[in-house]
Design a protein around this motif. Structure first.
Motif, PDB file in Angstrom:
ATOM      1  N   THR A 214       8.145   0.246   9.524  1.00 17.09           N
ATOM      2  CA  THR A 214       7.893  -1.217  10.045  1.00 17.09           C
ATOM      3  C   THR A 214       6.806  -1.467   9.009  1.00 17.09           C
ATOM      4  O   THR A 214       6.055  -0.695   8.538  1.00 17.09           O
ATOM      5  N   LYS A 215       6.750  -2.712   8.506  1.00 15.53           N
ATOM      6  CA  LYS A 215       5.597  -3.217   7.667  1.00 15.53           C
ATOM      7  C   LYS A 215       4.213  -2.837   8.304  1.00 15.53           C
ATOM      8  O   LYS A 215       3.213  -2.373   7.462  1.00 15.53           O
TER       9      LYS A 215
ATOM     10  N   CYS B 271       3.368   0.946   7.848  1.00 10.73           N
ATOM     11  CA  CYS B 271       3.086   0.915   6.404  1.00 10.73           C
ATOM     12  C   CYS B 271       1.489   0.628   6.036  1.00 10.73           C
ATOM     13  O   CYS B 271       0.626   1.257   5.384  1.00 10.73           O
ATOM     14  N   CYS B 272       0.880  -0.610   6.781  1.00 14.43           N
ATOM     15  CA  CYS B 272      -0.225  -0.889   6.708  1.00 14.43           C
ATOM     16  C   CYS B 272      -1.254   0.129   7.172  1.00 14.43           C
ATOM     17  O   CYS B 272      -2.338   0.399   6.658  1.00 14.43           O
TER      18      CYS B 272
ATOM     19  N   THR C  43      10.915  -2.388   2.330  1.00 11.60           N
ATOM     20  CA  THR C  43       9.946  -2.495   3.614  1.00 11.60           C
ATOM     21  C   THR C  43       8.379  -2.165   2.974  1.00 11.60           C
ATOM     22  O   THR C  43       7.439  -2.857   3.134  1.00 11.60           O
TER      23      THR C  43
ATOM     24  N   LYS D  77       7.342  -4.488   0.362  1.00 15.20           N
ATOM     25  CA  LYS D  77       6.740  -5.934   1.070  1.00 15.20           C
ATOM     26  C   LYS D  77       5.883  -5.819   1.908  1.00 15.20           C
ATOM     27  O   LYS D  77       5.092  -6.639   2.616  1.00 15.20           O
ATOM     28  N   SER D  78       5.068  -4.455   1.903  1.00 13.89           N
ATOM     29  CA  SER D  78       3.789  -4.333   2.687  1.00 13.89           C
ATOM     30  C   SER D  78       2.950  -4.026   1.654  1.00 13.89           C
ATOM     31  O   SER D  78       1.774  -3.677   2.115  1.00 13.89           O
ATOM     32  N   ASP D  79       3.034  -4.196   0.478  1.00 20.31           N
ATOM     33  CA  ASP D  79       2.293  -3.945  -0.473  1.00 20.31           C
ATOM     34  C   ASP D  79       1.738  -2.555  -0.612  1.00 20.31           C
ATOM     35  O   ASP D  79       0.435  -2.244  -0.932  1.00 20.31           O
TER      36      ASP D  79
END
Ligand code: LLP
Length: 443
Positions: A76-77, A80-81, A100, A103-105
């Protein structure tokens, strides 16, 4: 906590509070069930972060080691963070996982792309995103990737995935390194692949080799053997092609403790076995130290995730099993029906109550095989109780489905007394969102 995160059944921050309720991340899980509804995936941020740190620490004596999270386990995003802030990279296997991360940089150079049948669209997305490495699985992919790279006039750093011929004792469906496997090049095909890369596929730079032996592995010895097998290939490739490979990716696979019968090695045990074998084989083959990559999935996230369910109906088979049904089952956790996986659970609202019965926890789906736990001992169990199933962090949400058109649960992240939704609960509207009615049916 004894051992490392993968060795405990409960999340790192799990406690029983003064109301005899299970608490995770400083929050009462019974209240969480009330606030967010059930079924509910609950993820313990401290547990995930601690595990990332344990992995990094365990390999810290080797100066060039990189840990990637196998995102197939839980993507999930928000995940990722967390990984990004812990300095962990990603192993992705699809355009969707890559998207994904985008989209989470997520830092693209820390992403490796695995998979046995990547499409040209996926390869293009990977190249355009400037992904770190592509792990090429087979001859068709070599040709495809080289043609995409040529059309874009770029050079791509690749690893070759090989099938090391190691059988591990895990469920047949999650073994991958044995010789008759759909993944990777057979060792006897490596020379041909390298000849093609050096002579024809000139836009591909061979950086190293990858191998993954399977999942939920308890034997440390096979990691020792795997390192030897790969470094033997490094030496052969150096002799024959005068290529000094720079990277060795050992895949993932370290097991976790789902029940008291499971006794996985710790993250530190695995690191020691790998590093000892690495040093021994580097000396044996007189090779320079390569970058070492491992890509664990399950052992990073599994024990930090639980699923909360509300208990509903029950059925006592005369002189037989007592089935107790919960409001989820095989669509949020297909592992018991797919792999006969075993789980442990408690009643979150009666954790330390006296054990009085042995029951079988059934799911709510229209399949007799939809049973989450067979014969578990619990206190008096009644409708409305909250059942907490442990170790559902890996391969539960990521393998969930909408079977019976049931909405997927929400997932929340808990940390130091706060909770945040990281995946919204699906609505009925979400379920019909992609449906289309052809005009001629005019209903
Ligand atoms: N790297 C590669 C290339 C893999 O194929 C896998 C898992 C991993 C890393 C991560 O393995 P782990 O550390 O999570 O064991 N759905 C199954 C597990 C399938 C694993 C597939 N590959 C399950 O629920 O048990």
């Amino acid at each position: 906590m004894a051992g490392t995160v993968n060795q405990s059944i409960m999340p790192l921050t799990a406690k029983v509070n003064e109301n005899n309720h299970l608490e995770i991340g400083g929050l009462d899980t019974v209240e969480l069930a009330e606030i967010y509804g059930t079924p509910l995936y609950v993820l313990d941020e401290e547990g995930i972060r601690t595990c990332c740190r344990q992995y990094k620490d365990a390999f810290s004596s080797y100066k060039n080691a990189r840990i990637l999270f196998a995102s197939k386990a839980f993507m999930t995003k928000a995940m990722c963070c967390i990984l990004k802030s812990e300095g962990i990279g990603l192993d992705v296997v699809s355009g969707g996982e890559l998207y994904t991360a985008l989209k989470s940089d997520f830092p693209m150079e820390n992403i490796y792309f695995n998979g046995n049948n990547k499409s040209s669209e996926e390869l293009e997305l990977a190249i355009d995103s400037k992904i770190g490495r592509i792990t090429v699985d087979n001859f068709l992919e070599l040709a495809l990737l080289d043609s995409v790279a040529k059309s874009k006039n770029v050079n791509i750093d690749i690893l070759l995935r090989l099938t090391p011929g190691i059988e591990c004792h895990t469920h047949e469906y999650i073994q991958t390194g044995h010789l008759d496997s759909k993944f990777g090049f057979d060792i006897t095909q490596l020379d041909e692949a390298i000849e093609l890369i050096t002579q024809e596929y000139t836009n591909l730079n061979l950086k190293g080799l990858h191998a993954h032996i399977g999942s939920q592995i308890f034997e440390t010895r096979i990691y020792h053997d795997l390192v030897g097998i790969i470094l033997e290939q490094f030496a052969k490739i150096k002799d024959k092609f005068n290529i000094t490979l720079e990277e060795m990716n050992l895949g993932g696979g370290l097991g976790v403790k789902y029940t008291d019968d499971d006794n996985p090695p710790s993250i530190y045990d695995i690191a020691k076995i790998i590093l000892d074998s690495l040093n021994m084989n580097l000396e044996k083959y007189n090779l320079p130290a390569p970058k070492l990559i491992i890509e664990p999935g399950r052992s990073i996230i599994c024990s930090s995730g639980v699923t909360l369910y509300t208990v509903g109906s029950s059925k006592q088979v005369p002189n037989g099993t007592k089935y107790v049904a919960v409001d989820g089952g095989m669509s949020d956790n297909p592992r018991p029906s797919m792999y006969q996986a075993k789980y442990n659970a408690v009643l979150a609202n009666k954790v330390n109550d006296k054990i009085t019965e042995t029951v079988t926890i059934a799911g709510r789906f229209c399949e007799s095989g939809d049973v989450l736990i067979k014969n578990i001992e619990l206190p008096d169990i009644e409708p409305g109780d909250i059942l907490c199933v442990f170790d559902t962090g890996a391969y539960n949400y990521s393998m969930s489905s909408n079977y019976n058109r049931v909405q997927k649960p929400a997932a929340i992240l808990v940390h130091n007394g706060t909770s945040d939704v990281i995946i919204e609960r699906e609505s009925y509207e979400n379920l019909v969102f992609l449906d289309r009615i052809p005009e001629r049916l005019s209903c």
